[in-house]
Structures are given as structure tokens and as C-alpha cells.
Enzyme design. Structure first.
Site, PDB file in Angstrom:
ATOM      1  N   VAL A 133       0.856  -1.193   0.000  1.00  0.00           N
ATOM      2  CA  VAL A 133       0.000   0.000   0.000  1.00  0.00           C
ATOM      3  C   VAL A 133       0.890   1.240   0.000  1.00  0.00           C
ATOM      4  CG1 VAL A 133      -1.774   1.304   1.231  1.00  0.00           C
ATOM      5  CG2 VAL A 133      -1.787  -1.198   1.336  1.00  0.00           C
ATOM      6  N   LYS A 206      -6.224  -1.890  -1.887  1.00  0.00           N
ATOM      7  CA  LYS A 206      -5.443  -1.224  -0.838  1.00  0.00           C
ATOM      8  C   LYS A 206      -6.358  -0.818   0.325  1.00  0.00           C
ATOM      9  CE  LYS A 206      -2.025   0.315  -4.207  1.00  0.00           C
ATOM     10  NZ  LYS A 206      -1.756   1.332  -5.225  1.00  0.00           N
TER      11      LYS A 206
HETATM   12  N1  HSE Z   1      -0.804   1.503 -10.463  1.00  0.00           N
HETATM   13  C1  HSE Z   1      -0.555   1.779  -9.083  1.00  0.00           C
HETATM   14  C2  HSE Z   1      -0.875   3.246  -8.823  1.00  0.00           C
HETATM   15  C3  HSE Z   1       0.884   1.456  -8.764  1.00  0.00           C
HETATM   16  O1  HSE Z   1      -1.167   3.966  -9.771  1.00  0.00           O
HETATM   17  O2  HSE Z   1      -0.877   3.672  -7.673  1.00  0.00           O
HETATM   18  C4  HSE Z   1       1.210   1.367  -7.314  1.00  0.00           C
HETATM   19  O3  HSE Z   1       0.478   0.393  -6.638  1.00  0.00           O
END
Ligand code: HSE
Length: 331
Positions: A133, A206
Site C-alpha cells: 500500500v 489497498k
Molecule cells: N498503479 C498503481 C498506482 C501502482 O497507480 O498507484 C502502485 O500500486
């Protein structure tokens, strides 16, 4: 010269994060050894394709396609492959063979966290996941340890860097959704499947992890309300600005009491109107921030880089130092 004992580290995955972890571990091995009191030996790196092009040149002799053999000989296994399988199976193998595990795999933890943590507890192993996260921002340890004696009321978080980048471009630079997405993709912020970011799935995974840590209970990922930013228009962003707000994709989690008095945890992800006076309104570009409201501590904000290979590698290496110290202390 100090003779250190050796802690054997297996790395699964050499994508943008894994290759940076390998690079930093090889480059900073002596310093890390002094901090840990043991030599961290990178025993091997399991990859799908040894000849694939990588961001970093890795020693070819460390690359293998035989993950299971690598896991069996390791004291610590770092899983940075992503996805559910085979990552789940490898983590279970690692735990069962007595290794501690480090992972940045938010999708796996959101979907199978309770199973993996129960298995770790049963065999007396640890799972570390600071990288899962908000990348480089320390938030797992603060929630699990530093704030464990407090009561958290609510968390408001920007945990997806690419959607924050897109909304910020639209708000501050007048970009269209399409051109902001294109720039986010070129900068490597978006996942290989952009729907995961734009549709709010990544933020929901997350949110599940934050909710279960903050409220000490397992949270069903299917119960997390999710709405992405795909429907947000330039007109809505303009109207919000004129009214003193900015639109941010927020992950919100809090304790709730249902009408019948039963207590539960709500976790939800949606594009929200945030007052321009709120500290979260000042989170620009691909940054993340986790705003925690706790009973005794009051409001706290954890802010910084929420994506990126080398930034996420910092969180993984912090976990590696913790795991190696535990290994050394355990004899
Ligand atoms: N694709 C994710 C973001 C990467 O844009 O936060 C990090 O987890």
C-alpha cells in the site's frame, strides 16, 4: 573484517520493483549487513523468462525459472510477481519451509490475506507487506505497530498514484481525461491493465488492507464499494473548482454501527469532493497520502511517492532488514 553469518534471500519476480530490489541489495549489501548483523545473500531470482528485457541488468547466474527449488533453500522469500497464482502457492511453500515472506502483492493480500496470515501464524513465520500500500510511504507498520494502542476512527486515503495524476492534470493543467491517461501511461504510473487503476480496483484492494489493519478485523474485499474515475468529466472538475473543491479518488474506511446496533467496518472507494482547505487537496501528481484520524493521536498524514519501481523497492528493503533482524535474533 567482521565475519557475518549468512541469511539466504530468494527473490520471486524481476519486474520494475523486483529488479530494483535486486540492484539495491547487490549494491548496498555491505551496509545492509552491518545494519542487520548478517550477510544478506541474494540466492537467486525466479523469473518466467530468463532472456526478457529488464530495466536493470541483473547477473545472469542468479536468474532461474525454478522458483520452488529457490524457495526451499531460502531463509527469506520476497514475492514481487504480482497476481494470485502462482504467487499464493509460492508464499505457502515458503511459509511451510520455515521462511519469512515479504510481498508487495496487494491483489493477493486483499483476496487471500486471512488464509496466508493464518498459515504464517500456524508455522511461526511472518509476512511483511509494507510495499503493498502506497509504495514508499511507511503506512503498514504505523497502523500495525505505532498506532496499535490508539483507536482509529477513520482513514481517508489517496492510494492510487495514476488516478491522482490524471485528476490532477485535468484540474491544474486542463488536460482531457484521454490525454492525462496517455501521459500517466507513458510515465509508467498506470498498471499494465489500466482498468485496475481507472476503475478503482487497485485502490479497493489497498482499502481492504488498510481497513483490516486499522480495525483489527478481516474485511471482505467483495464488500468494498468501488467506483472509478472513468465517468469524471472536465466540466465536473471545473464546477468543483469553482465551488472550492477538488475531485480525488479516495479510499475511505471507518467503523460503522448498523441500525440493529451491530458494529462493522465500512470501506469504499469513489471520486470524492475534497475541500481545497483539506491537506489531501494538496496531494499532486502521482503522489499518495493516507490521512488517519485517531482518538488520541488526532489527525496524521503520511505522504509521498505512491508508485514507482525504485520507490517501492525502498519499502521492500525495509521489510527485508526487519525480517533478517528477526532471523538473526531467532538464532
Ligand atoms: N498503479 C498503481 C498506482 C501502482 O497507480 O498507484 C502502485 O500500486
Amino acid at each position: 573484517m567482521i565475519e557475518y553469518r549468512t541469511v539466504r534471500v530468494a527473490l520471486l519476480g524481476a519486474g520494475s520493483v523486483g529488479s530494483q530490489v535486486a540492484r539495491l541489495l547487490l549494491a548496498n549489501g555491505d551496509e545492509l549487513a552491518a545494519r542487520v548483523g548478517a550477510k544478506l545473500e541474494l540466492a537467486g531470482i525466479a523469473v518466467r523468462n530468463i532472456d526478457a528485457e529488464r530495466d536493470v541488468d541483473l547477473p545472469r547466474e542468479l536468474l532461474t525459472t525454478d522458483a520452488e527449488s529457490l524457495i526451499v533453500g531460502a531463509d527469506i522469500v520476497i514475492e514481487l510477481m504480482g497476481g494470485i497464482e502462482p504467487a499464493r502457492g509460492y508464499i505457502l511453500s515458503a511459509l511451510n519451509s520455515g521462511a519469512d515472506v515479504i510481498t508487495g502483492n496487494k491483489a493477493l493480500l486483499a483476496a487471500h490475506g486471512p488464509e496466508l496470515f493464518a498459515q504464517a501464524e500456524q508455522v511461526g513465520a511472518e509476512i511483511y507487506y509494507e510495499a503493498a500500500v502506497a509504495a514508499a510511504i511507511p503506512i503498514i507498520r504505523p497502523l500495525r505497530d505505532s498506532l496499535a494502542g490508539d483507536n482509529i476512527h477513520r482513514i481517508l486515503a489517496i492510494v492510487n498514484g495514476s488516478t491522482n495524476f490524471i485528476l490532477d492534470r485535468m484540474d491544474r493543467f486542463g488536460d482531457s481525461m484521454e490525454s492525462a491517461q496517455k501521459t500517466a501511461f507513458e510515465l509508467g504510473f498506470l498498471e499494465a491493465d489500466p482498468t485496475l487503476d481507472v476503475g478503482g480496483y487497485d485502490a479497493a484492494q489497498k482499502a481492504t488492507i488498510l481497513a483490516s489493519l486499522a480495525f483489527h478485523s478481516s474485511v471482505d474485499p467483495d464488500g468494498v464499494y468501488r467506483e472509478g474515475i472513468d465517468e469524471i468529466t472536465a466540466e465536473q472538475i471545473d464546477a468543483a473548482r469553482k465551488a472550492g473543491y477538488v475531485i480525488k479518488l479516495l479510499a475511505i474506511t471507518e467503523r460503522i454501527t448498523a441500525e440493529d446496533g451491530t458494529e462493522g467496518v465500512s470501506a469504499r472507494v469513489y471520486p470524492a469532493l475534497v475541500s481545497r482547505e483539506h491537506p489531501l487537496a494538496a496531494v499532486h501528481g502521482g503522489n499518495n497520502a493516507v490521512f488517519v484520524e485517531a482518538e488520541a493521536a488526532g489527525p496524521l498524514m503520511f505522504y509521498g511517492a505512491g508508485a514507482g519501481g525504485v520507490q517501492t523497492a525502498s519499502a521492500v528493503l525495509g521489510d527485508l532488514v526487519s525480517a533478517a533482524r528477526r532471523h538473526v535474533a531467532g538464532g
